[in-house]
Design an enzyme around this catalytic site. Structure first.
Site, PDB file in Angstrom:
ATOM      1  N   THR A   1      12.134  44.549  -8.823  1.00  0.00           N
ATOM      2  CA  THR A   1      10.847  44.499  -9.453  1.00  0.00           C
ATOM      3  C   THR A   1       9.914  44.991  -8.381  1.00  0.00           C
ATOM      4  OG1 THR A   1      11.592  42.693 -10.843  1.00  0.00           O
ATOM      5  CG2 THR A   1       9.239  42.728 -10.372  1.00  0.00           C
TER       6      THR A   1
ATOM      7  N   ARG B   1       4.761  42.585 -20.869  1.00  0.00           N
ATOM      8  CA  ARG B   1       6.206  42.370 -20.792  1.00  0.00           C
ATOM      9  C   ARG B   1       6.907  43.101 -21.949  1.00  0.00           C
ATOM     10  NH1 ARG B   1      10.294  40.754 -17.393  1.00  0.00           N
ATOM     11  NH2 ARG B   1      11.518  39.010 -18.176  1.00  0.00           N
TER      12      ARG B   1
ATOM     13  N   ASP C   1      17.122  39.306 -19.296  1.00  0.00           N
ATOM     14  CA  ASP C   1      16.331  38.125 -18.934  1.00  0.00           C
ATOM     15  C   ASP C   1      16.289  37.083 -20.056  1.00  0.00           C
ATOM     16  OD1 ASP C   1      15.767  38.532 -16.310  1.00  0.00           O
ATOM     17  OD2 ASP C   1      13.788  39.393 -16.609  1.00  0.00           O
TER      18      ASP C   1
ATOM     19  N   THR D   1       8.184  45.763 -13.526  1.00  0.00           N
ATOM     20  CA  THR D   1       9.620  45.905 -13.312  1.00  0.00           C
ATOM     21  C   THR D   1      10.347  46.652 -14.411  1.00  0.00           C
ATOM     22  OG1 THR D   1      11.609  44.640 -12.727  1.00  0.00           O
ATOM     23  CG2 THR D   1      10.255  43.740 -14.480  1.00  0.00           C
TER      24      THR D   1
ATOM     25  N   ASN E   1      13.504  45.453 -14.458  1.00  0.00           N
ATOM     26  CA  ASN E   1      14.463  44.377 -14.218  1.00  0.00           C
ATOM     27  C   ASN E   1      15.316  44.726 -12.998  1.00  0.00           C
ATOM     28  OD1 ASN E   1      15.682  41.949 -14.401  1.00  0.00           O
ATOM     29  ND2 ASN E   1      17.132  42.520 -15.971  1.00  0.00           N
TER      30      ASN E   1
ATOM     31  N   GLY F   1      11.936  40.258  -6.831  1.00  0.00           N
ATOM     32  CA  GLY F   1      12.998  39.388  -6.332  1.00  0.00           C
ATOM     33  C   GLY F   1      13.651  38.519  -7.386  1.00  0.00           C
TER      34      GLY F   1
HETATM   35  N1  GLY Z   1      13.235  40.871 -14.515  1.00  0.00           N
HETATM   36  C1  GLY Z   1      12.959  39.862 -13.608  1.00  0.00           C
HETATM   37  C2  GLY Z   1      11.938  38.911 -14.099  1.00  0.00           C
HETATM   38  O1  GLY Z   1      11.139  39.264 -14.941  1.00  0.00           O
HETATM   39  O2  GLY Z   1      11.925  37.792 -13.684  1.00  0.00           O
END
Ligand code: GLY
Length: 573
Positions: A382, A109, A424, A400, A402, A474
């Protein structure tokens, strides 16, 4: 109108609606279901957002590579062919299960840059500055994708790394054919491409189906990664291009941020649901915890007596989702920074207690629900791809930028998009992010912290054997789309493609509405739900997910579920 008269009318209206509902309860029209079977393959399969990426992953498996080799190749191929979400400038999560039954998870992440701060998206009056966390250089988190693939490769890779990267370099140079859906998506983003950049980016043209799109600068970036490993991204020429451009645009990403970024192996969330063992992503992804909470909330109810996608079915899932998303907003954040009571949140006794206020008669109001009281404190766009290799290893990856094309910042000379993952975080308590999700202190911005995610890459086992690999994009709907596909298969006996095709709905506590796919649910079901006090929003949304999944059939063959809501395709052999 005096109170008693108003009350009287209300009672009459309720009685009438109840009678209508009772009349219809026995004769709800069945939800339209396509009886479709997905691609069946004997040994191996890759399902992803684009055929070219699935093909590249599958070719690696054919050459003798394992699922982890294919993960590296597929991640990079998606960065070329599916720039809306496939990425090298974003991040993601991988959940895996080896053929020996060992499970694990990798967190790659994005992180908040060192120069970030809690109130960086607020003006002097403390109000959110419009689009600052979503569009342009200030929205960018430190990318994790390249650190992620090298972490996977170092632990599990078997083929030479160059062989895993070269197909994507070739694809970038040769070019891709723009699909109809892709042309629409690119054309829709043009205005934002122009706002986020100080030059006209490669993708900022009017596209139509069949156009060729070549990525020479991206090919060169991938060559540096092929030749220098992760330093080809986090140091040297690529790093300088990224940082120079972000800072030229007023952003805060630094060379130091890139240099210190590390992907982290984490213990996934593993829990039992009926006869199944489910392994999913842990924090900073909320998916595993919410999935466990929701499935455990519905487990005491006998689904064999509840018709799929009926009023009762939607009620039950909605109420479980409502309670789980309220907990998500309050408790969840990056476990490297905040103490999150994971065990308490997924404790069966706690969950049963949360569901005690659920009634079949009427909707619980989200305003009446807050986060639960725990006993102890211990512990659009994503994309997802699922892989099973001929050795029996399985990989479930959600990755993703985002929102579509991330921050829209397209690195000058680098040829790739940077994420807008900073959105986020909870930039201000009580102010929802782009997905309408609320957050608390647990998800406040801090340097080097990872923002909370909804990503839910998941693996399901039955009797110690691999059963299903599943995940989806999503935003906030990721969790509920994965949930519904697990239930479709394990409780309603659907095949993988049939399950993926099945209409989906979503509730996330706030806003207090059931989001439904248009034309997916019959009018009687909707009327029944409304009569019970449920608010319904039915619209074409980009964010109800595109599930890409693989099911192991009883005879050991694999069935792919590729979501036709996108260009998603299964390839296998
Ligand atoms: N960017 C969407 C998520 O990580 O939930």
């Amino acid at each position: 109108m005096n109170f008693s008269k108003k009350n009287d009318n209300f009672l009459k209206r309720t009685l009438l609606l109840t009678c209508i509902s009772l009349l219809f309860i026995q004769c709800e029209a069945p939800t339209k279901k396509e009886k479709t079977t997905g691609l069946i393959s004997q040994k191996a399969m890759v399902v992803s957002a684009r055929e070219e990426a699935s093909q590249i992953g599958s070719d690696i498996l054919k050459k003798g590579g394992n699922a982890f080799d294919a993960m590296v190749a597929t991640q990079l191929a998606l960065a070329v062919v599916y720039p809306v979400a496939g990425n090298i400038g974003g991040g993601g999560f991988m959940v895996y299960r080896t053929n020996e039954g060992k499970t694990g998870a990798l967190d790659y992440r994005e992180k908040a840059p060192l120069a970030s701060s809690k109130d960086m998206y607020l003006d002097k009056e403390g109000n959110m500055i419009k689009q600052k966390s979503t569009l342009g250089a200030m929205a960018v988190g430190v990318p994790g994708a390249i650190a992620g693939i090298f972490e996977v490769y170092e632990k599990f890779g078997s083929l030479p790394i160059a062989e895993l990267i070269q197909p994507s370099i070739d694809l970038a140079r040769k070019g891709i054919n723009v699909t109809k859906k892709q042309a629409r998506s690119l054309n829709r983003a043009r205005e934002k491409f122009a706002l986020a950049n100080n030059y006209t980016i490669l993708l900022d043209k009017e596209w139509k189906e069949g156009d060729k799109l070549q990525f020479e600068e991206l090919a060169q970036t991938l060559e540096r990664i092929r030749d220098q490993g992760k330093d080809g991204f986090y140091k040297g020429e690529t790093a300088k291009k990224m940082v120079d451009y972000v800072q030229e645009l007023g952003g805060i990403l630094s060379l130091k941020d890139l240099e210190i970024y590390k992907a982290v192996w984490r213990k996934p969330v593993t829990f039992n649901y009926k006869d199944y063992t489910i392994t999913s992503m842990t924090l900073p992804a909320s998916g595993g915890i919410c999935l466990a909470q929701i499935l455990k909330s519905i487990e005491p109810f006998d689904l064999s007596k509840i018709k799929h996608n009926s009023t009762k079915y939607i009620q039950l899932l909605t109420e479980a989702e409502r309670r789980s998303y309220a907990d998500r907003a309050h408790f969840l954040g990056d476990i490297d920074f905040v103490d999150v009571p994971v065990d308490s949140l997924t404790n069966t006794e706690y969950i049963n207690k949360r569901m005690r206020s659920f009634s079949w008669d009427k909707a619980t109001k989200s305003s009446d629900i807050s986060h639960g009281k725990l006993k102890g404190y211990e512990s659009d766009e994503t994309t997802h791809y699922s892989i099973v290799d001929p050795f029996g290893n399985a990989v479930s990856v959600t990755t993703t930028l985002n929102t579509g094309y991330g921050s829209k910042v397209f690195v000058k000379g680098g040829g790739f998009f940077l994420n807008n993952e900073m959105d986020d975080f909870s930039a201000k308590p009580g102010v929802p992010n782009v997905y309408g999700l609320l957050g608390s202190k647990a998800n406040a911005i801090a340097p080097e912290k990872r923002m909370l995610s909804s990503m839910t890459p998941t693996i399901v086992e039955q009797n110690g054997k691999l059963k299903m690999v599943v995940g989806t994009p999503g935003g906030s709907t990721i969790i509920t789309s994965v949930l519904q596909n697990i239930i479709n298969v394990v409780d309603y006996g659907m095949g993988m493609q049939e399950s993926v095709n099945s209409p989906r709905f979503h509730h996330q506590w706030l806003p207090d509405t059931v989001l439904m796919e248009p034309n997916g649910f019959d009018s009687i079901t909707k009327a029944n739900l409304k009569a019970k006090g449920y608010h319904i929003t039915e619209r074409n949304t980009l964010i109800i997910g595109k599930v890409d999944a693989i099911l192991v059939l009883p005879n050991g063959t694999l069935e792919g579920g590729a979501d036709h809501r996108g260009d998603d395709t299964a390839v296998g052999f």
